[in-house]
Design an enzyme around this catalytic site. Sequence first.
Site, mmCIF file in Angstrom:
data_model
loop_
_atom_site.group_PDB
_atom_site.id
_atom_site.type_symbol
_atom_site.label_atom_id
_atom_site.label_comp_id
_atom_site.label_asym_id
_atom_site.label_seq_id
_atom_site.Cartn_x
_atom_site.Cartn_y
_atom_site.Cartn_z
ATOM 1 N N GLU A 88 31.410 51.960 30.270
ATOM 2 C CA GLU A 88 32.642 51.985 31.139
ATOM 3 C C GLU A 88 33.771 51.406 30.210
ATOM 4 O O GLU A 88 35.117 51.950 30.410
ATOM 5 C CB GLU A 88 32.318 51.296 32.381
ATOM 6 N N GLU A 89 33.751 50.375 29.920
ATOM 7 C CA GLU A 89 34.645 49.280 29.214
ATOM 8 C C GLU A 89 35.472 50.127 28.103
ATOM 9 O O GLU A 89 36.428 49.610 27.764
ATOM 10 C CB GLU A 89 34.169 47.972 28.744
ATOM 11 N N ASP A 148 33.080 48.587 41.446
ATOM 12 C CA ASP A 148 33.582 47.787 40.360
ATOM 13 C C ASP A 148 34.503 46.647 40.545
ATOM 14 O O ASP A 148 34.771 46.261 42.156
ATOM 15 C CB ASP A 148 34.222 48.520 39.414
ATOM 16 N N ASP A 169 32.289 41.441 36.039
ATOM 17 C CA ASP A 169 32.705 42.850 35.723
ATOM 18 C C ASP A 169 31.838 43.527 34.651
ATOM 19 O O ASP A 169 31.636 43.259 33.437
ATOM 20 C CB ASP A 169 34.041 42.753 35.074
ATOM 21 N N HIS A 186 37.585 39.878 32.629
ATOM 22 C CA HIS A 186 37.671 39.747 31.069
ATOM 23 C C HIS A 186 37.667 38.729 30.555
ATOM 24 O O HIS A 186 38.074 38.667 29.529
ATOM 25 C CB HIS A 186 38.366 41.068 30.689
#
Lengths: 335, 353, 338
Positions: A197-198, A220, A168, A306
């Site tokens: 982005e995160e 994504d 990711d 994650h």
Amino acid sequence: MTTEALDYSLLKRLTQGFGPSGSEEGIAEIITAEIKPYCDEIYRDTLGNLIARKNGSQKKIMIAAHMDEIGIMVTHIDEHGYLRFTTIGGGHVNELPHQRVYFRNGHMGIIGVEKLEKPTDLKLEKMYIDLGVTNRTEAQKIVEIGDSAVFNGPFEQVGQRLSSKALDDRIGCFVAIEAMKRANSSYELLFVFTVQEEVGLRGAQTAAYALEPDLALAVDVTLTGDTPKTHRMDVKLGHGAAIKVYDRSMVTSPKIKRWMAEVAAREHIPYQWEVLEAGRTDSGAIHLTKGGIPAGVISIPARYVHSPSEMVDSEDVAAAVQLLTALLEDLGPEK
Amino acid sequence: MSNLQLQRAKDFIKELSEGYGVSGYEFSLNHPIMQKFREYADEVHTDRFGNIYSLKKGTSGRYKMMLAAHMDEIGLMIKEIDQSGFLRFTTVGGVDPRTLVGQEVIIHGREDIIGIIGAIPPHLQTGGGEDAFKMEDLGIDVGMPLAQASGMIQIGDTVTLSRQGYELLNHHFAGKSLDDRAGVAVMAVCLEELGSLYHRHDVIAVTTAQEEVGIRGALTSAYTINPDLAVAIDVTHGSTPDTKGVVNIELGKGPAVALGPNIHPAIYKGLVEAAKEHRLPYQPEPIPGASGTDAWAIQVTQAGVPTGLVSIPLRYMHTSVETLDLQDVINCGKLLAYFIASLPDDLEGYLCY
Amino acid sequence: MLLKKLSELNGASGAEKPVRETIMELIRPYVDSMFVDKIGNLIAEKSGRLQGPRILLAAHMDEIALMIIDITGDGFLKFKSVGGIDPRVILSKPVRINESITGVIGAKAIHLQKAGERRKTLGFDQMYIDIGAKSREEASQRVALGDYAYFTTSFAEFGDGLWKGKALDDRVGCAALIEILQKDYDFPIIAAFTVQEEVGLRGAQVAAYHTNPDFAIVVETTVAADTQDRTEDEWVTELGKGPALSVMDRSTLYNPKLIRAVKELASAEGIPLQLRRGGGGGNDAGRIHLSKSGVATIALSVPCRYLHAPVSVISDRDYRTLIALIDQILRSNLVKVL
């Protein structure tokens, strides 16, 4: 196109690079070196987005994949050289203890935990990073407050499945790069490797404002519902590229989702519908830019997102490359 | 108030209330809305986001006034079809799972299909049943085996509640999606009234999309229009026996006119003065922060837009039996029309803070 | 259509009159006599070629509903349930009162509830019916204390060979009895359309006493929990697998010899039959089988999903095969088992 045609050594380099939100330079360098032969112009904008243009006329198509990954940032160094830290992006706090983190300079730290009365007492404030030093001075030779670090998660290939940290969204970068190498279009193609982005789709927001594309496609990862007793979700690993219908940041226009599925069906590319109850992605920011920009998302199904051991299926990756390529080639003046 | 106008408003609200349009899937409402607004507007068109714009030209056309009411409704979306053909769903917008049990729904699949969200009958229940049903406990029964269901329904199909609109006593009206299709009806009344009034500025009534998932249509449409002035129309909680002291807005006592940081003070003042001058009822509604309406997004669009908010009092918000007083709808439309007609040619007092 | 007509009638326990009058018109051409007894049961008799045994068929006319128990100062109606209703299934549903007034079941909007409240079930005392009245005086002109409020669900086809509607419990049984009464049998048939089942099997108790049957068949609907997260052992019955024969419930232990005979008959005739699994619930059989010196009783039910909710579901095939099985029982010498 077969799976073998994809060069996973590039993906390995991408995932093992250092790129927490706000510090994506290393990833931008790897990508720049790779894509130079395939585009007409490459530049980085104010926020650090890497933008690669393939010349064309009439319409502008934006392809977005984010370079940044989740990580931690140092907030305090104590007299014994222990670091206190905060998280960057949506890391799972209860999975942090005893993980290894790496700073940009290659130095490693271990996340330790204070003595807890009960397991539910585990909070970020109870954790620290042990650099293996004994005092503040030594620690300060290695890190400063504000330095960020990423988790240790080596790249492994198990059969047709791939596992690593930062899939990711380096997998999205990988898919965009591979599509860039393959796609022919008369339109101007703007491949944007976005930053931050995160932490809130920030790079995509400013890039879309500046570029004003006529259509945007983001790439994504998404979650799956195919592991034992997990949340209910229909996406499964190995069942093809996912076409996003809904997430917290966007309801995909029915016209766009139908177009994406039609192209996939016509090209015999396996696909699945994605209804994601948590999470957001770059298209969420892009589609609300200015008067609204039509946008879609190709998602690569991923487990353990994650975590240091995210997992994707190479067939899905191949399908995503095929689908993105086919979509870009399907766009013509008549569409 | 003419009974004819009330009847027309009721018919329009009933048609919209019984229509389908979960956020992002409002397209089936385009026809009835555009047809209605063509009666009163000079131009009606849509954009690619799904917003509908109805322009009523003013005599000078010097400034642009935006009205906004959202047409999308909260609803469900299919996320899984399980082995026995039951459908699992997620929510689009804020749906209370407790209102879904024992409810018929319509799945907008290949065709519209009836479904039922059932519950285990009391005969079989163990325990006191004090804990409410959670969304993940619920499923939709379509009375078909998996093979048949998956031929007609796919992941991502939207689902709306099956609910006829009912007229209650005292021109009260109950149904689903009055939040905010009642606001759309208010805009129709306003444009109708403007037909017989002298107004200087152009009025663009925007029926917005995707409010319930994050005020999205208002964001893009306000950017597109870049109006000089805007008023959003939404719904607000009307009091019920269990909200005494918490909710002070009542049904039938006129539209709620908001004031607070989301609202330009001159617009609040202008609306109140118009109400007083034309003897229309209104209720002040202080909102200390985010209004949670289209007004919140519009106010900070581009270089900033002086924004107001009027709301129709509504009971049982976000259920399939939202209840309002149709008279509030008429009065709200009239109030907006008189306010617009009262605006000076140079918008003095409105364009600065 | 018979099922639709009966399902959409309103007739709560104690207020079965509209159902009773409709049934009387429907069966008049087919029965030899009928009368309404002292508590409201409709009893119809049809003589056969033989004098006996006398067979009682029973189905209840009443349905669950809400009863208005108070009108607030600002014109909202407070209510309680008539029969067993889970408060969780009625929130945000429209209701019909006195065939002329529509109301909606409201409660505090979720936005105004605290986090703890949102996770709790809302009880009847936290809900009310809103008919749009502005005061107690105005509401009182339209609604009186003791009036009933009914769900507004329309009866319609559903899914693959199913029906959905309200009050299927037990208008389905009433419809089956009406269809049976149109046929001729050797034995005398007594059809009892009973009242007040939902509040304690009260009509059946009286009907069994004064009709004095030798054998009784209770025709009902029963729980089908073959849905969603329930595992197979919790299903009780399953839609589409034929009528369900009761073995045991909270009110009755059914006669094993009769159960065996019904099973053998169904199997011989090729009629699908399932046993009702699980010992909860109860029906008119509970009173009938204990009447006077005891009455041999069986209970046959159409499996029904979402019993006692605004909308329930049955299978058309189960309904048809239920009637076929009752027909076969009445033609067989099954009663001789006794």
